[in-house]
Every structure is written in C-alpha cells, then in structure tokens.
Enzyme design. Structure first.
Site, mmCIF file in Angstrom:
data_model
loop_
_atom_site.group_PDB
_atom_site.id
_atom_site.type_symbol
_atom_site.label_atom_id
_atom_site.label_comp_id
_atom_site.label_asym_id
_atom_site.label_seq_id
_atom_site.Cartn_x
_atom_site.Cartn_y
_atom_site.Cartn_z
ATOM 1 C CG ASP A 125 147.137 -33.249 40.892
ATOM 2 O OD1 ASP A 125 147.602 -34.314 41.341
ATOM 3 O OD2 ASP A 125 147.853 -32.295 40.574
ATOM 4 C CG ASP A 180 153.079 -23.315 35.517
ATOM 5 O OD1 ASP A 180 153.175 -23.975 36.584
ATOM 6 O OD2 ASP A 180 152.099 -23.410 34.756
ATOM 7 C CG HIS A 230 151.345 -26.066 38.409
ATOM 8 N ND1 HIS A 230 151.510 -26.267 37.055
ATOM 9 C CD2 HIS A 230 151.708 -27.241 38.991
ATOM 10 C CE1 HIS A 230 151.940 -27.498 36.858
ATOM 11 N NE2 HIS A 230 152.072 -28.115 38.015
ATOM 12 C CD GLU A 235 148.894 -25.314 34.848
ATOM 13 O OE1 GLU A 235 149.822 -24.719 35.419
ATOM 14 O OE2 GLU A 235 149.089 -26.254 34.052
HETATM 15 C C1 GLP Z 1 152.305 -31.969 38.030
HETATM 16 C C2 GLP Z 1 151.518 -32.218 39.309
HETATM 17 C C3 GLP Z 1 152.063 -31.393 40.457
HETATM 18 C C4 GLP Z 1 153.573 -31.565 40.546
HETATM 19 C C5 GLP Z 1 154.209 -31.095 39.259
HETATM 20 C C6 GLP Z 1 155.706 -31.183 39.279
HETATM 21 O O1 GLP Z 1 151.929 -30.811 37.398
HETATM 22 N N1 GLP Z 1 150.142 -31.909 39.158
HETATM 23 O O2 GLP Z 1 151.439 -31.799 41.675
HETATM 24 O O3 GLP Z 1 154.065 -30.820 41.636
HETATM 25 O O4 GLP Z 1 153.701 -31.942 38.224
HETATM 26 O O5 GLP Z 1 156.140 -32.466 38.942
HETATM 27 P P1 GLP Z 1 157.602 -33.000 39.133
HETATM 28 O O6 GLP Z 1 157.732 -33.289 40.593
HETATM 29 O O7 GLP Z 1 157.675 -34.244 38.305
HETATM 30 O O8 GLP Z 1 158.520 -31.935 38.685
#
Ligand code: GLP
Length: 260
Positions: free
Chosen positions: A67, A136, A138, A143
């Site tokens: 993404d 959440d 995702h 989402e």
């Molecule tokens: C973002 C990314 C996800 C990732 C999430 C959690 O939303 N799009 O791919 O898994 O953050 O991030 P973190 O690993 O910093 O908790």
C-alpha cells in the site's frame, strides 16, 4: 493457521526473517509481498544483516508492496516508498526495476490499480506475503467493511487508523485520508503468508483475526481462509488468544511431529 509465539520481538523478527531467507535460498527469484509499519522493522533489519554477513542474495528477487498513502510523493519521509528504501532496499542488492510500490501520485488511479494487479500476475504471483495488522484488524489498508474479495484500489482510512498513524506526522491533519492498497482478495492469492504482530495494542485484533468469525469488519480474519498462513506473535500480542496453551503445545511438539 500455524501460530508461533515468541518471548521477545527480536526472536519473533528473526524467526520470520529466517522463513524469508529459507524461501530465497530455495527460490532465488522469489516474488515477495512487503509490508510497512513498525512491526516488520526487526525482520527487515535481520534480512539486511543476513545480506551483509551471510550473503543472502536479492539480485533476482521481485517485490510488491501492499500500500501507499495517496498524495505523498516518493521522497516524503512518511511515504511508504521512503520507508521501504530507508529500511530495506538501500541496504540490499535488489535491482530497482524489480521493486513495485503502489503510486500515491498517479493521475489515473483506476488504470494504475489494474496495472499493479496485472504486474503481480505477470511476475508469477506473490510467493510470500508479509503482513502486519492495524489495531482495528485491518491488513494493508483494508479497513473494516472492505470486501473480502477486494482488489487493489483506493480506500478511505478509518479514524482509528488516522489516529494510530498520526504519531509519524507533525499533526493529525497531515495524515492522508486516502490510501491505495492491495485488496483482501489480492492478498489471499499469495502462496504463503507471514502474519506478524507484537505488543499489547494488537492483542484484540490478533484474537479476533485468529479466533473470531471471518468477517469484513476484521479483514485480517480472512486469513483463516488461506491454507498457508503462519502467525509470528510476541507474548503480548498473543495474550488474548483463548487457545494459547494449545498453540504453544503444538509449537513445543513441532520438532517431533510427523512432517506433512
Ligand atoms: C498501516 C499499514 C499496515 C500495517 C499497520 C500497522 O495501517 N497500512 O500494513 O500493518 O499500519 O502498523 P504498525 O506495524 O506500525 O503497528
């Protein structure tokens, strides 16, 4: 789902990096699906170490990132392009032309998304997809209420995600509202998936993803439909799993278990 629980984030990261390295040693031209966020940082650090000191070779590897924020240029310090170059690509020998990251600045998102999906197929599909999870539930930026059959497209971020990610920006108003993301359907086509989570903040999402019903409200729960997912969790992230004793029992017995 195979569930592995580790005492520390470092152990979790090293075990996941070993799974990536094992694949690259078996298949040097593997196609990797990559994730951003703080979760895979330890894994990337370990891959860089293996490249520098153990000769882990990325010269034939192709990567597709999950993404990118819409509106951030590649050199924006919070763009996922920047993140990937800083934390992985600039430290390893992957050819630049083998790196694919969704564009946050294309002038035709629909065409770009179609092209991205097509490129994944033309490169032979993703062999191994790395995934973190949002608080959440995702995966990538799918989402709650995202179709479990969704493909690469633009998504509007949830308020909770904007709040979670605000820590990386100067102020919350700077967090982009839209992202371009692989869909849940795209992710589920990967041949194998490594699902990583650490820290108490992820415990609810992890429990719902692994033990809850499959629902578009927790898009990580769609991983239950995939036959080859391994979850790499630290103790805190695993703390709300009701069957934790069973998973640890399987993990402890895995050495002597009959091989599939
Ligand atoms: C973002 C990314 C996800 C990732 C999430 C959690 O939303 N799009 O791919 O898994 O953050 O991030 P973190 O690993 O910093 O908790």
């Amino acid at each position: 789902m195979e569930i592995l629980i580790f005492d520390t984030y470092e152990q979790m990261s090293k075990a996941a990096a070993k799974a990536v390295a094992d694949l690259l040693n078996r298949k040097p031209n593997a196609v990797l699906g990559l994730a951003t966020g703080s979760t895979p940082l330890g894994l990337y650090k370990e891959l860089v170490r293996m490249h520098k000191y153990e000769g882990l070779d990325f010269s034939q590897v192709t990567t597709f990132n999950l993404d990118e924020y819409v509106g951030l240029k590649k050199d924006h310090p919070q763009s996922y392009h920047y993140f990937m170059h800083e934390n992985l690509f600039k430290h390893i020998n992957i050819p630049l032309q083998n790196i694919y990251i969704p564009s946050g600045t294309t002038n035709n998102y629909a065409a770009f998304c179609e092209w991205y999906e097509r490129r994944i197929k033309e490169c032979g599909g993703i062999d191994l997809q790395l995934l973190g999870v949002g608080s959440d539930g995702h995966i990538a930026f799918n989402e709650p209420s995202s179709s479990l059959g969704s493909r690469t497209r633009i998504k509007t971020l949830a308020h909770s995600t904007i709040q979670d990610n605000a820590r990386f920006f100067e102020k919350i108003e700077d967090v982009p509202i839209y992202a371009i993301t692989m869909g849940v359907g795209t992710i589920l086509e990967a041949r194998k998936i490594l699902f990583l989570a650490n820290g108490a903040k992820k415990a609810d999402a992890v429990a719902k993803a692994i033990e809850g019903p499959v629902t578009s409200m927790i898009t990580a729960s769609a991983l239950q439909l995939h036959p080859f997912v391994t979850a790499y969790l630290d103790r805190e992230a695993a703390s709300k799993l009701t069957m934790i004793d069973y998973y640890q029992w399987i993990q402890a017995k895995s050495i002597e278990a009959p091989k599939p």
